[in-house]
Write an enzyme that holds these catalytic residues in place. Sequence first.
Site, PDB file in Angstrom:
ATOM      1  N   LYS A  14       6.542  -2.722   2.832  1.00 46.34           N
ATOM      2  CA  LYS A  14       4.851  -1.980   2.738  1.00 46.34           C
ATOM      3  C   LYS A  14       4.655  -1.143   3.596  1.00 46.34           C
ATOM      4  O   LYS A  14       4.098   0.088   3.120  1.00 46.34           O
ATOM      5  CB  LYS A  14       4.168  -3.448   3.016  1.00 46.34           C
ATOM      6  N   ASP A  57      -1.307  -5.305   0.183  1.00 44.32           N
ATOM      7  CA  ASP A  57      -1.892  -5.817   1.474  1.00 44.32           C
ATOM      8  C   ASP A  57      -2.767  -6.754   0.983  1.00 44.32           C
ATOM      9  O   ASP A  57      -2.710  -7.430  -0.163  1.00 44.32           O
ATOM     10  CB  ASP A  57      -2.660  -4.943   2.264  1.00 44.32           C
TER      11      ASP A  57
END
Length: 233
Positions: free
Chosen positions: A139, A158
């Site tokens: 990420k 997220d």
Amino acid sequence: MAKKTKPVVSGSSYADSLDDKKKHARKIARGLARLFPEPECALIHDSPFQLLVATILSAQCTDERVNATTPTLFKKYPTAAKLAASKQDDVEKIVYPLGFFRAKATNIRKMAQALMDDHEGEVPKTLKELVALPGVGRKTANVVLGTAFDIPSGVVVDTHVKRICNLFGLTTSKNPEIIERDLMEVLPKKEWIAFSHRVILHGRATCVARKPRCRECALLKICPRIGLKPLDQ
């Protein structure tokens, strides 16, 4: 004769085939683009290095809190060389408000040292090299590559993206890696970077976690609202 459209049905699958899912994903992407034509990363930074640090610090913490803390950190340690030469206690004191301050201080210091040792103090531009750095997962790497270098290495997932893309019917998973894979399959690669920024902005503006404001949402007609109760007629 008017063209028939699929009804918005809460709790049901919106698209069955892969082609249908791709068409639906593109409609969502276009709708978000109209709402947020020029999305920007919420983390304040002046360099790829600062973005990398801020993204590591943002784990299990709000962007607002990170942005309130990083000016002090970046003023004292603006480069990888400065941060690598820092003392653990000094960094811990600065990042204390962000939670997990010992681990975060350790991660960003080790990451800075790895940049000095292996990359001449510069942030690398490949996913493989980034995820090899201490404290950097996929990420974080996607955020840095997309925002700092305009390289679409994947889709940032997220909490907003995880929740809203399930509502959109673009994935049925709660696992970030699977969600990313699902989104990469249905979204054009050119959308990967901006899509996440737009979903995050949408989550803050309208599709809020506790009570999505569906009646006010410009995407209501194309959002199947998976898992939500039907709106009162």
